[in-house]
Design an enzyme around this catalytic site. Structure first.
Site, PDB file in Angstrom:
ATOM      1  CB  VAL A 199      27.247   8.554  29.278  1.00 12.71           C
ATOM      2  CG1 VAL A 199      26.863   9.553  30.350  1.00 12.71           C
ATOM      3  CG2 VAL A 199      27.538   9.251  27.959  1.00 12.71           C
ATOM      4  CE  LYS A 200      29.990   8.038  23.485  1.00 17.11           C
ATOM      5  NZ  LYS A 200      29.842   9.374  24.037  1.00 17.11           N
ATOM      6  CB  THR A 201      30.510   0.589  26.620  1.00 22.76           C
ATOM      7  OG1 THR A 201      29.275   0.747  25.890  1.00 22.76           O
ATOM      8  CG2 THR A 201      30.572  -0.817  27.193  1.00 22.76           C
TER       9      THR A 201
END
Length: 393
Positions: A199-201
């Site tokens: 879910v991180k960039t």
């Protein structure tokens, strides 16, 4: 007519060229500890402007390695080391200190941004007086940048160094001392820590990166990443030595191949996140003052990883659980970031009850809404409409 797809609070963006990069890595000679790891490190340090980057197995490992590389530990003969972490963060920020035997002093946060501030750090330092404070771990919560120069100066006055916990802030920029500083450039800290959880960039599945401008710290972190093993110059080609205990925190080449592919798209991902954030700000204005975006400091130009709103649930006569369930029924996911760590049973049993009103006020009102690059503009309208109906606004 079919229902629109469910909107989770976050998700990875994996495209055909990412899949091709992973497939090529699977066909290469090295699946792990090969040249793709160094290639990812080289590309990453260039992107954030740091002199060194060390790729590791996950974000938690980055923080553990940072503590070990800095020599933070129990140090019983010196009274024991202390690290200061904000209470509003993921568990790993505090846990990394405990992994090496250090104690944690929790700092309060600004109730409207969730960030550690100079005032909350100063108050935590007062509670740590008489103890050996070694590291301060500001968290760039949601992607907003902490006041790094002020935090660095306060930490230095106590004999401590900064370790930036920056998994949310890849692509974010802070303007300090008249210059723009990408998070991770090492201008104000010994280390910056990143995570590549889906879910991180930037996503590699699992994985993390440490950046630093200190060559000696980088070398030690690299050694500790691989069991503490070193190969002395001039020794036989098979020879290795382990002068200190390390861990297996290596990251496979196949994940780094995905990281390199993702990194090439970072500017696009950041631009899209900023566009969606601006759309949210416009649409949420109609729900003020009972619903508003978390505050961003004036110096922060964030690439938000989390779109967090603050909701006065009590004034609206509802509960967060009721709103979460109502949103889910309308096809909208949400999450809470975070339960204050000082409230966790482990830390309460170790340190007793602690009154941090900013952290508690943040937790009482926060709710994270969907934000990821593949969202359409119309998805923002859908989320805000669902939130308004769920709150009976």
């Amino acid at each position: 007519m079919s229902s629109p797809p469910f909107l989770p609070y976050g998700r990875q963006t994996i495209e055909d060229d990412d899949v091709a990069a992973v497939a090529a890595a699977l066909r290469a000679d090295f699946l792990t500890t090969g040249p793709t790891v160094e290639a990812f490190e080289t590309a990453f340090k260039a992107k954030v402007g740091a002199e060194h980057a060390i790729a590791v197995a996950n974000g938690t490992a980055t923080l553990h390695l940072a503590m070990m590389a800095l020599g933070v530990g129990a140090n019983e003969g010196k009274g024991g080391d202390v690290c200061i972490a904000p209470s509003v963060t993921f568990l790993a920020t505090a846990n990394c200190a405990r992994y090496v035997g250090a104690e944690v002093v929790f700092a309060d946060v600004d109730p409207d941004s969730g960030l550690m501030t100079p005032d909350t750090l100063a108050e935590a330092l007062k509670r740590a007086e008489g103890r050996r404070v070694r590291a301060v771990l500001p968290v760039h919560l949601r992607g907003d940048v902490c006041d790094l120069p002020a935090l660095r100066d306060l930490a230095a006055s106590a004999g401590a160094t900064l370790v930036e916990d920056a998994p949310h802030a890849l692509g974010s920029v802070g303007t300090f001392d008249g210059a723009a500083h990408p998070v991770g450039d090492g201008a104000y800290s010994s280390f910056a820590s990143f995570s590549f959880h889906p879910v991180k960039t930037l996503a590699t599945g699992e994985g993390g990166m440490l950046t630093t401008n200190d060559a000696a710290l980088a070398a030690r972190a690299r050694s500790l990443r691989g069991h503490g093993m070193q190969r002395p110059a001039g020794a036989e080609p098979w020879w290795y030595e382990m002068p200190e205990l390390g861990f297996n925190y290596r990251i496979p080449d196949v994940l780094c191949a995905l990281g390199i592919s993702q990194l090439a798209k970072l500017d696009r991902f950041v631009a899209r996140r900023r566009t969606l954030t601006a759309l949210y700000a416009d649409k949420l204005a109609a729900l003020a003052p009972t619903v508003r975006l978390a505050e961003s400091p004036a110096w922060s130009d964030p690439a938000l990883h989390l779109l967090t709103v603050l909701i006065d649930f009590e004034a609206l006569g509802t509960t967060r659980l009721a709103v979460v369930e109502a949103l889910k029924a309308r096809g909208v996911g949400s999450q809470v970031h975070y339960i204050p760590v000082h409230r966790q049973p482990y830390y309460q049993s170790r340190y007793g009850a602690l009154d941090l009103p900013g952290a508690d006020a943040w937790y009482a009102r926060c709710l994270t809404l969907p934000l990821y690059p593949t969202m359409a503009d119309g998805d923002v309208d859908r989320v805000v409409e669902a939130l308004a109906k769920s709150l009976s606004l």
